[in-house]
Design a protein around this motif. Structure first.
Motif, mmCIF file in Angstrom:
data_model
loop_
_atom_site.group_PDB
_atom_site.id
_atom_site.type_symbol
_atom_site.label_atom_id
_atom_site.label_comp_id
_atom_site.label_asym_id
_atom_site.label_seq_id
_atom_site.Cartn_x
_atom_site.Cartn_y
_atom_site.Cartn_z
ATOM 1 N N THR A 147 27.390 -2.027 5.471
ATOM 2 C CA THR A 147 27.846 -0.636 5.602
ATOM 3 C C THR A 147 28.850 -0.551 6.747
ATOM 4 O O THR A 147 28.519 -0.934 7.873
ATOM 5 C CB THR A 147 26.647 0.286 5.899
ATOM 6 O OG1 THR A 147 25.715 0.164 4.827
ATOM 7 C CG2 THR A 147 27.088 1.729 6.050
ATOM 8 N N ASN B 20 23.390 -4.772 5.309
ATOM 9 C CA ASN B 20 22.358 -3.937 4.698
ATOM 10 C C ASN B 20 21.036 -4.692 4.705
ATOM 11 O O ASN B 20 21.001 -5.911 4.513
ATOM 12 C CB ASN B 20 22.727 -3.565 3.268
ATOM 13 C CG ASN B 20 23.959 -2.692 3.200
ATOM 14 O OD1 ASN B 20 24.297 -1.994 4.164
ATOM 15 N ND2 ASN B 20 24.651 -2.728 2.082
ATOM 16 N N ARG B 21 19.964 -3.963 4.923
ATOM 17 C CA ARG B 21 18.630 -4.565 4.881
ATOM 18 C C ARG B 21 18.270 -4.831 3.432
ATOM 19 O O ARG B 21 18.499 -4.018 2.555
ATOM 20 C CB ARG B 21 17.604 -3.623 5.486
ATOM 21 C CG ARG B 21 17.812 -3.454 6.965
ATOM 22 C CD ARG B 21 16.676 -2.661 7.557
ATOM 23 N NE ARG B 21 16.876 -2.573 8.986
ATOM 24 C CZ ARG B 21 16.684 -1.488 9.695
ATOM 25 N NH1 ARG B 21 16.278 -0.375 9.123
ATOM 26 N NH2 ARG B 21 16.893 -1.495 10.995
#
Length: 155
Positions: A80, A149-150
């Motif tokens: 992101t 991003n996780r």
């Protein structure tokens, strides 16, 4: 990464209400450069008859976001883009329609290599805002990061 960046302006207008409400025009968007225009509108003027400083900053930050999306939009499933910091210098009174020209501070391949190496890369975007006569009114430096991003934990 995709080279067609014609989608960037429309996507930003759809996803960022401020962009749409200000009527920003995306004249050019590539992974190396973005040119965004702010029409003159008395509704956003300051006490001296030009665009309010917040409008000028918003124009410049939006141009930096456009180039970021053009350069790294194909990575949105992985990372992101987020603003880390910004610096603005107002050089002269801005009046009338304004144009922000943003330039990526380093090769996107270098940023991508850092992301691939597992780090959270940062990169600067330099922005020059000019008036209708081409006079520089404002300089911005906007530092962005690509936050990985996780991954969802699946059991």
């Amino acid at each position: 990464m995709a080279t067609d960046t014609g989608w960037v302006g429309q996507a930003m207008a759809q996803s960022v209400p401020w962009v749409r409400s200000m009527g920003l025009e995306f004249a050019e968007v590539t992974p190396e450069r973005a040119v965004v225009r702010l029409p003159d509108d008395a509704a956003v003027h300051n006490h001296v008859g030009g665009p309010h400083a917040a409008m000028i900053f918003g124009l410049g930050e939006t141009a930096s976001g456009a180039i970021t999306m053009a350069a790294f939009g194909a990575l949105l499933e992985r990372a992101t883009p987020l603003v880390v910091s910004s610096e603005v210098r107002y050089l002269r009174l801005a009046r009338g329609p304004l144009t922000a020209t943003a330039v990526l501070g380093r090769p996107s391949a270098d940023v991508l290599a850092e992301l691939d190496a597992g780090t959270r890369p940062e990169f600067a975007v330099s922005v020059v805002v000019t008036d209708a006569e081409g006079r520089e009114t404002t300089h911005l430096s906007v530092v962005w990061t690509l936050r990985p991003n996780r991954q969802a934990n699946r059991s």
